[in-house]
Design an enzyme around this catalytic site. Structure first.
Site, PDB file in Angstrom:
ATOM      1  N   HIS A  72      56.971  31.803  78.191  1.00 52.91           N
ATOM      2  CA  HIS A  72      56.365  33.019  78.752  1.00 52.91           C
ATOM      3  C   HIS A  72      55.562  32.701  80.017  1.00 52.91           C
ATOM      4  O   HIS A  72      55.737  33.340  81.054  1.00 52.91           O
ATOM      5  CB  HIS A  72      55.458  33.671  77.711  1.00 52.91           C
ATOM      6  N   GLU A  73      54.689  31.700  79.904  1.00 57.98           N
ATOM      7  CA  GLU A  73      53.850  31.361  81.054  1.00 57.98           C
ATOM      8  C   GLU A  73      54.667  30.741  82.189  1.00 57.98           C
ATOM      9  O   GLU A  73      54.358  30.935  83.366  1.00 57.98           O
ATOM     10  CB  GLU A  73      52.725  30.412  80.631  1.00 57.98           C
TER      11      GLU A  73
ATOM     12  N   HIS B 138      55.976  33.500  84.453  1.00 55.64           N
ATOM     13  CA  HIS B 138      54.987  33.907  85.451  1.00 55.64           C
ATOM     14  C   HIS B 138      54.870  32.866  86.562  1.00 55.64           C
ATOM     15  O   HIS B 138      54.853  33.193  87.758  1.00 55.64           O
ATOM     16  CB  HIS B 138      53.605  34.078  84.801  1.00 55.64           C
TER      17      HIS B 138
END
Length: 444
Positions: free
Chosen positions: A99-100, A103
């Protein structure tokens, strides 16, 4: 999610949790993180899986992880239990990193300044710097964040630099904010595809009654004669059908409502049936417990794809089936919030679920991880403060105002209210779920 905050602020994101008070609960995943930078991507997510109906999905019903949550989250002290906990933590950590990373890569590839990439939260255990980015591993592995120097007073980047996230066009920021969700969706499909190729797709056939996979030593069930492998066919004279997880809930409810009172169980054993009277022990909260693990009575078989095209077909069908279940789960939660609000859980419960999945069947970790990824993506798109969707909503408001941003204090007020709520709820759930662990309850 991406939030620009003052140096003294932190950001969290909250998602929906699972039912942890009943012996059987929905599957969830939680990612609990806290930003230590002035502007960061950070999340607190959970996930939930529902059983597919065989007539809706031709490949059959999938495993229902809800049935694998045992009363009090019973972690043993043996090697198998320790290994299963580590496997569950590893799955959560991998999902957080994905997820990170979404980003981070979306920002980095667009030339947007990034200052930090952290796995975990809390004190730094190890770190290194590369190309002006600090990469760190932190003490608590259930979180992570991507930091940006936008409002960092120690940064030597001019505040009007065009490559600061806050100064980039709306579309660029939308890509960065949405990238975490997109990464989890892609990762979920890759997990399912890998499962289909390596172990096949599980197909479930249901049978009457509720299975008793495990009986705790010295428990009420053990004293009164229940054995691992028994099938509960009836309770207090009422026969059980084969309606899946709802049967487990029915049995659990009867037991919880009958502390120190006889419960007559019709037990299937060795091709025949016997009647067993069980007297549940009383918990500190006044509910009954007998010390067993319960699950729907089903048999799992595997469907192997004949070729690569069929593997993609199976994977796509499974992916959309799980996605439908997640969306339906979210809908049911909001429609019945008064009934579900008191039955939410946090990271400890999620690890308990994942550990039990790993201990019951390692193959189940594939669907466990896929469901968590899908839930993470769906929950983060909700337009709520401290979620990725909340930040996207603020950008849409900005776009509707012709590119004019809301006053900084207004944005910070909206996000801060959500952050404070998340912190309070998160701490409450961590304490409560920890106290629900069997070995903690035994100590108390």
């Amino acid at each position: 999610m991406i939030i620009n905050l003052s140096p003294s602020s932190c950001s969290l994101s909250l998602s929906r949790f699972i039912n942890s008070k009943s012996h059987i609960s929905r599957l969830t995943k939680t990612h609990f993180s806290k930003s230590l930078s002035s502007s960061s991507s950070s999340t607190f997510h959970s996930k939930n899986q529902f059983l597919h109906e065989k007539n809706k999905y031709p490949l059959g019903r999938r495993r229902d992880f809800r049935s694998w949550v045992i009363p009090g989250f019973d972690f043993g002290s043996n090697f198998e239990s320790t290994q299963s906990v580590l496997e569950a933590v590893g799955v959560l950590t991998a999902i957080i990193v994905v997820h990170e990373s979404g980003h981070f890569l979306a920002a980095y590839l667009q030339g947007i300044h990034v200052s930090k990439f952290a796995v975990g939260f809390g004190p730094i255990l190890a770190k290194f710097n590369a190309k002006n980015v600090e990469y760190s591993l932190r003490a608590f592995p259930l979180g992570g964040f991507v930091g940006f120097p936008d409002n960092d007073p120690d940064s030597d980047i001019p505040p009007d630099d065009k490559n600061l996230l806050k100064n980039r066009p709306i579309f660029d920021r939308v890509i960065v904010i949405s990238a975490g969700v997109i990464a989890n969706i892609i990762f979920a499909y890759v997990i399912i595809f890998t499962q289909v190729l390596l172990v096949g797709l599980p197909v479930q056939e249901s049978f009457p009654g509720v299975l008793v996979p495990d009986v705790r030593p010295f428990s009420a069930a053990s004293r009164d004669g229940l054995l691992p492998g028994d099938v509960i066919l009836g309770v207090n004279g009422i026969d059980l059908g084969k309606n899946g997880p709802s049967l487990v809930t029915e049995v659990v409810d009867v037991i919880k409502k009958s502390p120190k009172r006889n419960v007559l169980l019709k037990i299937g054993r060795g091709g025949g049936s016997v009647d067993v009277r069980v007297t549940p022990d009383e918990n500190s909260d006044g509910t009954g417990r007998i010390g067993v693990q319960l699950s729907p009575n089903f048999k799992i078989s595997k469907v192997q794809p004949k070729n690569l095209l069929e593997a993609f077909s199976f994977s796509g069908r499974e992916f959309w089936g799980l996605t439908y279940n997640v969306l339906d789960s979210l809908k049911q939660t909001f429609m019945n919030f008064s009934q579900t609000a008191s039955k939410v859980s946090g990271p400890v419960a999620i690890i308990a679920v994942g550990a039990e999945v790993a201990k019951s069947n390692v193959d189940g970790l594939y669907q466990f991880a896929a469901v968590l990824n899908i839930n993470l993506a769906v929950i983060n798109l909700l337009p709520l403060p401290a979620l990725d969707g909340g930040t996207l909503a603020l950008i849409l408001v900005e776009a509707a105002r012709g590119g004019k941003k809301l006053p900084l204090e207004v944005e910070q007020g909206i996000m801060s209210s959500g952050i404070m709520f998340v912190i309070i709820v998160g701490l409450f759930l961590l304490v409560r779920d920890t106290l629900n662990l069997d070995f903690i309850r035994d100590l108390l």
